[in-house]
Write an enzyme that holds these catalytic residues in place. Structure first.
Site, PDB file in Angstrom:
ATOM      1  CE  LYS A 126      53.608  52.514   7.466  1.00 34.80           C
ATOM      2  NZ  LYS A 126      54.766  52.918   6.683  1.00 34.80           N
ATOM      3  CG  ASP A 161      59.172  52.085   7.127  1.00 36.61           C
ATOM      4  OD1 ASP A 161      59.149  50.852   6.931  1.00 36.61           O
ATOM      5  OD2 ASP A 161      58.173  52.813   6.972  1.00 36.61           O
TER       6      ASP A 161
HETATM    7  P1  NAP Z   1      53.410  60.287   0.844  1.00 33.91           P
HETATM    8  O1  NAP Z   1      53.578  60.493   2.305  1.00 33.91           O
HETATM    9  O2  NAP Z   1      52.078  60.421   0.233  1.00 33.91           O
HETATM   10  O3  NAP Z   1      54.435  61.292   0.086  1.00 33.91           O
HETATM   11  C1  NAP Z   1      54.435  61.398  -1.323  1.00 33.91           C
HETATM   12  C2  NAP Z   1      55.601  62.284  -1.763  1.00 33.91           C
HETATM   13  O4  NAP Z   1      55.596  62.316  -3.189  1.00 33.91           O
HETATM   14  C3  NAP Z   1      55.482  63.729  -1.289  1.00 33.91           C
HETATM   15  O5  NAP Z   1      56.754  64.235  -1.018  1.00 33.91           O
HETATM   16  C4  NAP Z   1      54.851  64.402  -2.504  1.00 33.91           C
HETATM   17  O6  NAP Z   1      55.096  65.788  -2.589  1.00 33.91           O
HETATM   18  C5  NAP Z   1      55.574  63.691  -3.620  1.00 33.91           C
HETATM   19  N1  NAP Z   1      54.867  63.821  -4.893  1.00 33.91           N
HETATM   20  C6  NAP Z   1      53.636  63.361  -5.221  1.00 33.91           C
HETATM   21  N2  NAP Z   1      53.321  63.705  -6.486  1.00 33.91           N
HETATM   22  C7  NAP Z   1      54.388  64.401  -6.968  1.00 33.91           C
HETATM   23  C8  NAP Z   1      54.684  65.043  -8.216  1.00 33.91           C
HETATM   24  N3  NAP Z   1      53.798  65.022  -9.232  1.00 33.91           N
HETATM   25  N4  NAP Z   1      55.869  65.641  -8.358  1.00 33.91           N
HETATM   26  C9  NAP Z   1      56.765  65.673  -7.345  1.00 33.91           C
HETATM   27  N5  NAP Z   1      56.555  65.111  -6.143  1.00 33.91           N
HETATM   28  C10 NAP Z   1      55.368  64.477  -5.953  1.00 33.91           C
HETATM   29  O7  NAP Z   1      53.922  58.833   0.423  1.00 33.91           O
HETATM   30  P2  NAP Z   1      55.041  57.923   1.133  1.00 33.91           P
HETATM   31  O8  NAP Z   1      54.384  57.038   2.126  1.00 33.91           O
HETATM   32  O9  NAP Z   1      56.164  58.798   1.577  1.00 33.91           O
HETATM   33  O10 NAP Z   1      55.485  56.989  -0.088  1.00 33.91           O
HETATM   34  C11 NAP Z   1      56.251  57.510  -1.163  1.00 33.91           C
HETATM   35  C12 NAP Z   1      56.796  56.359  -1.994  1.00 33.91           C
HETATM   36  O11 NAP Z   1      57.635  55.542  -1.193  1.00 33.91           O
HETATM   37  C13 NAP Z   1      55.703  55.420  -2.541  1.00 33.91           C
HETATM   38  O12 NAP Z   1      56.038  55.076  -3.860  1.00 33.91           O
HETATM   39  C14 NAP Z   1      55.798  54.192  -1.645  1.00 33.91           C
HETATM   40  O13 NAP Z   1      55.428  53.014  -2.302  1.00 33.91           O
HETATM   41  C15 NAP Z   1      57.278  54.179  -1.312  1.00 33.91           C
HETATM   42  N6  NAP Z   1      57.596  53.517  -0.032  1.00 33.91           N
HETATM   43  C16 NAP Z   1      58.447  52.448  -0.054  1.00 33.91           C
HETATM   44  C17 NAP Z   1      58.781  51.809   1.122  1.00 33.91           C
HETATM   45  C18 NAP Z   1      59.710  50.620   1.088  1.00 33.91           C
HETATM   46  O14 NAP Z   1      59.733  49.846   2.048  1.00 33.91           O
HETATM   47  N7  NAP Z   1      60.500  50.463   0.049  1.00 33.91           N
HETATM   48  C19 NAP Z   1      58.250  52.258   2.353  1.00 33.91           C
HETATM   49  C20 NAP Z   1      57.388  53.370   2.338  1.00 33.91           C
HETATM   50  C21 NAP Z   1      57.069  53.978   1.130  1.00 33.91           C
HETATM   51  P3  NAP Z   1      54.027  66.859  -1.976  1.00 33.91           P
HETATM   52  O15 NAP Z   1      54.333  66.923  -0.499  1.00 33.91           O
HETATM   53  O16 NAP Z   1      54.310  68.111  -2.689  1.00 33.91           O
HETATM   54  O17 NAP Z   1      52.653  66.317  -2.245  1.00 33.91           O
END
Ligand code: NAP
Length: 280
Positions: free
Chosen positions: A71, A108
């Site tokens: 991405k 998104d």
């Molecule tokens: P990402 O960039 O890896 O971000 C992950 C986030 O989760 C960060 O803020 C991280 O905090 C936090 N996190 C991870 N482990 C944690 C814990 N133990 N306690 C508290 N916070 C924690 O991932 P992303 O792409 O944003 O995706 C996040 C979620 O959104 C996923 O479940 C994904 O499937 C979903 N999503 C859905 C859509 C949709 O179309 N519905 C689109 C995109 C993503 P730190 O910064 O501290 O690591």
């Protein structure tokens, strides 16, 4: 006869990519609207991304989606980047223009806002303070789109405070970074609570959050769609809060891409939701 002009071709580039629901989604719409075409999986190793993108036009593709891990890298490789995608720092959709050049978009944020409007047609971003948990890729799209819709106060909390502070600095008012430890108190007076962390996703721990301070009328949204009802949404529903899961964001972000490639703005029907849910 130029076959490729009649046969609409699109796909999703990722690595790995076999888990993607996008083929089910777009091929459902191709069939529903009586179009001739296909949406295919495009497993592309990171090192091959420049060559793969270069080949899109020659292969007759109308465009493609890009997903993890491409991405951010793809944004540097396309000829033109939509201003909103530039601010989000990543693209998820590429359109091959008539002259063969590639334009990058990120839908998104559109998908997220639309998912709220589908659930509550009179929803407004300025209805009251908003608390967003998480500061990763999904949070960038959510926070930016909420700010663009006129949100007046966005409380942003992330396990790593620095990332929330960086995002608040980058996006400016109305975004304010708050330490993760204060997340329970940060729910007071909010009109909308959004989880963009991966906590509550299948295979992860539930989000550690007390809803005691959350007003009963606040809308609770989770961008996670597996499971469809995360522990956060279940707890919110049980205390009477309206909820929105992440499936609407996933489905809605695909609509402008389909329109750009195939010329029809597709609708989200109960049949489509059932077809996607059957893949979970
Ligand atoms: P990402 O960039 O890896 O971000 C992950 C986030 O989760 C960060 O803020 C991280 O905090 C936090 N996190 C991870 N482990 C944690 C814990 N133990 N306690 C508290 N916070 C924690 O991932 P992303 O792409 O944003 O995706 C996040 C979620 O959104 C996923 O479940 C994904 O499937 C979903 N999503 C859905 C859509 C949709 O179309 N519905 C689109 C995109 C993503 P730190 O910064 O501290 O690591």
């Amino acid at each position: 006869m130029s076959d490729h002009k009649k046969f609409g071709l699109a796909g999703v580039m990722g690595w790995p990519v076999s888990h993607s629901r996008s083929p089910t989604l777009h091929n459902f719409w191709i069939k529903q609207y009586g179009l001739t075409g296909a949406y295919v999986l495009l497993p592309v190793e990171p090192g091959h991304l420049p060559a793969a993108l270069k080949g899109l036009s020659a292969l007759g593709f109308a465009g493609c989606n890009v997903t993890i891990p491409h991405k951010v890298a793809a944004m540097q490789l396309v000829d033109r980047v939509d201003p909103m995608a530039r601010r989000m720092g990543a693209i998820n959709t590429i359109v091959v223009e008539k002259d063969g050049r590639l334009s990058g978009f990120n839908n998104d944020g559109f998908g997220y806002i639309q998912s709220l409007l589908d659930a509550q047609p009179d929803w407004r971003a300025d209805a009251g303070p908003i608390t967003v948990l998480g500061a990763g890729g999904a949070a960038r799209a959510v926070v930016l789109s909420l700010a663009d819709r006129g949100a007046k106060e966005i409380r942003l909390l992330n396990r790593s405070l620095q990332k929330a502070q960086d995002l608040a600095r980058e996006f400016g008012a109305p975004v304010r970074a708050i330490p993760w430890e204060e997340r329970h108190e940060a729910l007071a007076d909010v009109a909308l609570l959004v989880n963009t962390t991966n906590q509550g996703m299948a295979g992860q721990s539930p989000l550690d959050l007390s809803l005691d301070r959350l007003p009963k009328h606040a809308l609770v949204s989770d961008v996670i769609y597996i499971p469809m009802e995360t522990p956060l949404l279940a707890a919110a529903r049980q205390r009477g809060n309206p909820t929105v899961n992440g499936l609407g964001m996933l489905l809605n972000q695909a609509r402008p891409a389909f329109k750009a490639w195939f010329g029809v703005m597709p609708e989200i029907t109960p049949e489509l939701r059932r077809a996607i849910e059957a893949t979970f």
